[in-house]
Design a protein around this motif. Structure first.
Motif, PDB file in Angstrom:
ATOM      1  N   ILE A 168       0.837  -1.207   0.000  1.00 39.19           N
ATOM      2  CA  ILE A 168       0.000   0.000   0.000  1.00 39.19           C
ATOM      3  C   ILE A 168       0.868   1.252   0.000  1.00 39.19           C
ATOM      4  O   ILE A 168       0.646   2.183  -0.781  1.00 39.19           O
ATOM      5  CB  ILE A 168      -0.937  -0.009   1.223  1.00 39.19           C
ATOM      6  N   ILE A 169       1.868   1.279   0.856  1.00 36.14           N
ATOM      7  CA  ILE A 169       2.730   2.462   0.951  1.00 36.14           C
ATOM      8  C   ILE A 169       3.582   2.633  -0.298  1.00 36.14           C
ATOM      9  O   ILE A 169       3.765   3.742  -0.802  1.00 36.14           O
ATOM     10  CB  ILE A 169       3.625   2.372   2.210  1.00 36.14           C
ATOM     11  N   ASP A 170       4.105   1.533  -0.832  1.00 37.68           N
ATOM     12  CA  ASP A 170       4.960   1.620  -2.016  1.00 37.68           C
ATOM     13  C   ASP A 170       4.192   2.117  -3.242  1.00 37.68           C
ATOM     14  O   ASP A 170       4.781   2.678  -4.175  1.00 37.68           O
ATOM     15  CB  ASP A 170       5.591   0.259  -2.323  1.00 37.68           C
ATOM     16  N   SER A 171       2.871   1.913  -3.242  1.00 36.66           N
ATOM     17  CA  SER A 171       2.065   2.366  -4.382  1.00 36.66           C
ATOM     18  C   SER A 171       1.682   3.837  -4.268  1.00 36.66           C
ATOM     19  O   SER A 171       1.149   4.423  -5.214  1.00 36.66           O
ATOM     20  CB  SER A 171       0.790   1.524  -4.487  1.00 36.66           C
ATOM     21  N   ALA A 172       1.939   4.442  -3.104  1.00 33.83           N
ATOM     22  CA  ALA A 172       1.538   5.834  -2.884  1.00 33.83           C
ATOM     23  C   ALA A 172       2.590   6.789  -3.424  1.00 33.83           C
ATOM     24  O   ALA A 172       3.780   6.478  -3.475  1.00 33.83           O
ATOM     25  CB  ALA A 172       1.330   6.086  -1.394  1.00 33.83           C
ATOM     26  N   SER A 173       2.139   7.957  -3.842  1.00 37.15           N
ATOM     27  CA  SER A 173       3.060   8.984  -4.323  1.00 37.15           C
ATOM     28  C   SER A 173       2.504  10.348  -3.970  1.00 37.15           C
ATOM     29  O   SER A 173       1.296  10.531  -3.850  1.00 37.15           O
ATOM     30  CB  SER A 173       3.258   8.886  -5.838  1.00 37.15           C
ATOM     31  N   SER A 174       3.383  11.298  -3.780  1.00 34.69           N
ATOM     32  CA  SER A 174       2.968  12.662  -3.467  1.00 34.69           C
ATOM     33  C   SER A 174       4.161  13.591  -3.636  1.00 34.69           C
ATOM     34  O   SER A 174       5.310  13.180  -3.505  1.00 34.69           O
ATOM     35  CB  SER A 174       2.436  12.747  -2.026  1.00 34.69           C
ATOM     36  N   ASP A 175       3.875  14.865  -3.930  1.00 36.30           N
ATOM     37  CA  ASP A 175       4.936  15.865  -3.953  1.00 36.30           C
ATOM     38  C   ASP A 175       4.876  16.750  -2.713  1.00 36.30           C
ATOM     39  O   ASP A 175       5.587  17.744  -2.607  1.00 36.30           O
ATOM     40  CB  ASP A 175       4.854  16.724  -5.223  1.00 36.30           C
ATOM     41  N   ASP A 176       4.022  16.366  -1.764  1.00 39.55           N
ATOM     42  CA  ASP A 176       3.872  17.095  -0.513  1.00 39.55           C
ATOM     43  C   ASP A 176       4.863  16.526   0.503  1.00 39.55           C
ATOM     44  O   ASP A 176       4.804  15.361   0.852  1.00 39.55           O
ATOM     45  CB  ASP A 176       2.433  16.944  -0.003  1.00 39.55           C
ATOM     46  N   ARG A 177       5.769  17.376   0.984  1.00 39.69           N
ATOM     47  CA  ARG A 177       6.815  16.906   1.906  1.00 39.69           C
ATOM     48  C   ARG A 177       6.222  16.294   3.172  1.00 39.69           C
ATOM     49  O   ARG A 177       6.714  15.271   3.682  1.00 39.69           O
ATOM     50  CB  ARG A 177       7.745  18.067   2.269  1.00 39.69           C
ATOM     51  N   ASN A 178       5.146  16.906   3.688  1.00 39.78           N
ATOM     52  CA  ASN A 178       4.525  16.379   4.901  1.00 39.78           C
ATOM     53  C   ASN A 178       3.981  14.972   4.678  1.00 39.78           C
ATOM     54  O   ASN A 178       4.085  14.099   5.545  1.00 39.78           O
ATOM     55  CB  ASN A 178       3.402  17.306   5.370  1.00 39.78           C
ATOM     56  N   LEU A 179       3.391  14.748   3.501  1.00 38.16           N
ATOM     57  CA  LEU A 179       2.844  13.427   3.208  1.00 38.16           C
ATOM     58  C   LEU A 179       3.952  12.411   2.998  1.00 38.16           C
ATOM     59  O   LEU A 179       3.843  11.256   3.424  1.00 38.16           O
ATOM     60  CB  LEU A 179       1.939  13.488   1.976  1.00 38.16           C
ATOM     61  N   LEU A 180       5.030  12.829   2.349  1.00 34.06           N
ATOM     62  CA  LEU A 180       6.162  11.926   2.166  1.00 34.06           C
ATOM     63  C   LEU A 180       6.737  11.507   3.516  1.00 34.06           C
ATOM     64  O   LEU A 180       7.111  10.349   3.715  1.00 34.06           O
ATOM     65  CB  LEU A 180       7.235  12.604   1.305  1.00 34.06           C
ATOM     66  N   ASP A 181       6.797  12.467   4.456  1.00 35.16           N
ATOM     67  CA  ASP A 181       7.256  12.136   5.804  1.00 35.16           C
ATOM     68  C   ASP A 181       6.307  11.138   6.467  1.00 35.16           C
ATOM     69  O   ASP A 181       6.737  10.218   7.173  1.00 35.16           O
ATOM     70  CB  ASP A 181       7.349  13.410   6.656  1.00 35.16           C
ATOM     71  N   ALA A 182       4.994  11.339   6.229  1.00 30.48           N
ATOM     72  CA  ALA A 182       4.005  10.422   6.815  1.00 30.48           C
ATOM     73  C   ALA A 182       4.153   9.022   6.233  1.00 30.48           C
ATOM     74  O   ALA A 182       4.063   8.024   6.956  1.00 30.48           O
ATOM     75  CB  ALA A 182       2.595  10.955   6.594  1.00 30.48           C
ATOM     76  N   PHE A 183       4.373   8.938   4.914  1.00 35.35           N
ATOM     77  CA  PHE A 183       4.582   7.626   4.297  1.00 35.35           C
ATOM     78  C   PHE A 183       5.827   6.947   4.885  1.00 35.35           C
ATOM     79  O   PHE A 183       5.823   5.749   5.161  1.00 35.35           O
ATOM     80  CB  PHE A 183       4.741   7.761   2.784  1.00 35.35           C
ATOM     81  N   SER A 184       6.871   7.739   5.085  1.00 33.81           N
ATOM     82  CA  SER A 184       8.094   7.189   5.684  1.00 33.81           C
ATOM     83  C   SER A 184       7.842   6.687   7.095  1.00 33.81           C
ATOM     84  O   SER A 184       8.414   5.684   7.529  1.00 33.81           O
ATOM     85  CB  SER A 184       9.198   8.255   5.706  1.00 33.81           C
ATOM     86  N   SER A 185       6.969   7.402   7.811  1.00 30.84           N
ATOM     87  CA  SER A 185       6.687   6.996   9.186  1.00 30.84           C
ATOM     88  C   SER A 185       5.942   5.663   9.225  1.00 30.84           C
ATOM     89  O   SER A 185       6.105   4.878  10.164  1.00 30.84           O
ATOM     90  CB  SER A 185       5.884   8.082   9.914  1.00 30.84           C
TER      91      SER A 185
END
Length: 273
Positions: A168-185
């Motif tokens: 699920i996480i690997d399929s997600a994408s965003s150019d929003d830094r906050n969201l990228l941090d959330a995906f990393s978390s």
């Protein structure tokens, strides 16, 4: 579910004032040459697809009558109408969290937030398999929505289906830094779950780290942070600075506005320096 519509001087009363007596209308006063307007536009389109409201776009160059009537000077100028009156608004570009907070203040409902809340209630009631099925349906329906992605992945971490969570996480994408941090978390949560299940070893630090990982998976974030900070204090090099990295992952998961983030950033700084 809402929709987006182009509105002009001649139909403003019908499409905005009259419509706002049925549901909230967010009016975006913009111009084609306006850079910030182009930055805001995709976010407002996202709002239109998720919230129970209308997003009405008004080109101020082509529709000066209504722009003057509502004293539009700087753009983008966003005004929220209810019952024919302006109830809120802002000039410039808001980030996604701030815009969502404004909509909540105006009691504008998010269909996605309500769907997520319903699925969480299913999980709390012990209907875990049903909750997983509903989240998979939401992922199909809203493949680009970060909140759905995050909450679905967290559920699969809690049920120890780590490969599904990773997918699920690997399929997600965003150019929003906050969201990228959330995906990393979330990836960090997957790591926490793996560490929670592994043999922690005999050392005090190893056991503290494993306990903290289990607490993080259980969403007992304060207790987890306390133990991760103990790891940092006792052995900064443990798992390649793992205690500090884990604490930062929890900060990203909670978000900068969460009180625990502010409090424990200070605690982490004092431990480090």
């Amino acid at each position: 579910m809402g929709y987006s519509i182009a509105v002009a001087d001649h139909n403003f009363e019908e499409e905005v004032l009259a419509k706002s007596k049925e549901m909230p209308v967010i009016v975006d006063f913009y111009a084609d040459w306006c850079g910030p307007c182009k930055m805001l536009s995709p976010l407002l389109e996202e709002i239109a697809s998720e919230y129970d409201c209308v997003v009405a776009k008004v080109d101020v160059d082509q529709n000066q009558q209504v722009a003057q009537a509502y004293q539009v000077q700087g753009i983008p100028d966003v005004k929220i109408f209810r019952d024919g009156e302006v109830i809120e608004g802002f000039v410039g570009v808001l980030q996604r969290p701030q815009l969502r907070e404004l909509l909540a203040k105006c009691n504008i409902k998010s269909a996605i937030d309500e769907a997520i809340a319903a699925v969480k209630q299913q999980e709390e009631a012990g209907k875990v398999e049903q909750a997983k099925t509903e989240f998979l349906h939401l992922l199909e329906k809203y493949p680009q929505n970060a909140q759905v992605t995050l909450e679905a992945a967290k559920l699969f971490v809690r049920t120890n289906e780590l490969n599904q969570a990773k997918e699920i996480i690997d399929s997600a994408s965003s150019d929003d830094r906050n969201l990228l941090d959330a995906f990393s978390s979330i990836k960090a949560l997957i790591h926490f779950q793996e560490e929670c299940q592994n043999d922690s070893g005999d050392s005090e630090v190893a056991q503290l780290y494993a306990q903290a990982c289990c607490l993080a998976v259980a969403e007992k974030y304060q207790e987890a942070l306390d133990k991760f900070l103990q790891v940092v204090s006792k052995d900064r090099k443990f798992k390649d600075d793992g205690g500090r990295k884990a604490a930062i992952a929890i900060f990203n998961l909670l978000g900068n506005e969460h009180p625990l983030t502010a409090e424990y950033r200070r605690h982490l700084t004092s431990v480090l320096y």
